[in-house]
Design a protein around this motif. Structure first.
Motif, PDB file in Angstrom:
ATOM      1  N   LYS A  97       9.889   6.093   2.141  1.00 47.35           N
ATOM      2  CA  LYS A  97       8.657   5.748   2.851  1.00 47.35           C
ATOM      3  C   LYS A  97       8.910   4.685   3.913  1.00 47.35           C
ATOM      4  CE  LYS A  97       5.618   6.774  -1.001  1.00 47.35           C
ATOM      5  NZ  LYS A  97       4.602   6.257  -1.901  1.00 47.35           N
ATOM      6  N   LEU A  98       8.423   4.955   5.114  1.00 48.97           N
ATOM      7  CA  LEU A  98       8.475   3.982   6.195  1.00 48.97           C
ATOM      8  C   LEU A  98       7.411   2.925   5.917  1.00 48.97           C
ATOM      9  CD1 LEU A  98       9.581   3.197   9.033  1.00 48.97           C
ATOM     10  CD2 LEU A  98       7.760   4.601   9.985  1.00 48.97           C
ATOM     11  N   THR A  99       7.786   1.663   5.971  1.00 48.51           N
ATOM     12  CA  THR A  99       6.817   0.594   5.724  1.00 48.51           C
ATOM     13  C   THR A  99       6.402  -0.030   7.045  1.00 48.51           C
ATOM     14  OG1 THR A  99       8.537  -1.065   5.441  1.00 48.51           O
ATOM     15  CG2 THR A  99       7.774   0.059   3.459  1.00 48.51           C
ATOM     16  N   GLU A 100       5.183  -0.500   7.071  1.00 47.20           N
ATOM     17  CA  GLU A 100       4.670  -1.186   8.252  1.00 47.20           C
ATOM     18  C   GLU A 100       5.361  -2.530   8.376  1.00 47.20           C
ATOM     19  OE1 GLU A 100       2.271  -0.463  10.629  1.00 47.20           O
ATOM     20  OE2 GLU A 100       2.376   1.580   9.871  1.00 47.20           O
ATOM     21  N   THR A 101       5.843  -2.836   9.550  1.00 42.51           N
ATOM     22  CA  THR A 101       6.427  -4.153   9.773  1.00 42.51           C
ATOM     23  C   THR A 101       5.326  -5.070  10.260  1.00 42.51           C
ATOM     24  OG1 THR A 101       7.064  -3.529  12.008  1.00 42.51           O
ATOM     25  CG2 THR A 101       8.732  -3.290  10.304  1.00 42.51           C
TER      26      THR A 101
END
Length: 111
Positions: A97-101
């Motif tokens: 999963k790509l996480t919000e930076t």
């Protein structure tokens, strides 16, 4: 004043290290190095990667010199500087999963 806080002037200093920890003395040296860079404002990004936000290249150079002064005799240490723009283009994943930076909080300077 506009030029002071742009994404190409603000820098991030990354310190990568791989230090031996086989003996109690080596573990103490590792801990001391880690504590000293944290005392200088570096935060853990991953287990052996620490980073610090700097307002300019000149400010980054100050912190790089401090890290160089406390380098341990053994092990490998890398120091890299990147612009805020480059840092903002990083993609971070937790598993698949790509996480919000989250953008860093703006640091204010008082003079």
């Amino acid at each position: 004043m506009n030029n002071r806080l742009n994404a190409y002037r603000i820098m991030w200093v990354l310190v990568f290290f791989d230090l031996p920890t086989e003996t109690p003395k080596e573990r103490k040296i590792y801990s001391l190095f880690r504590k000293n860079i944290m005392k200088d404002g570096f935060q853990m990004f991953q287990f052996s990667i620490y980073l610090r936000h700097c307002s300019s290249r000149e400010n980054a150079d100050v912190h790089i010199k401090r890290v160089k002064k406390i380098l341990p005799e053994k092990g490998h240490v890398g120091i890299m500087c990147i612009t805020d723009k480059q840092f903002g283009m990083m993609e971070i994943f937790h598993g698949h999963k790509l996480t919000e930076t989250t953008p860093p909080a703006q640091q204010l300077e008082m003079f």
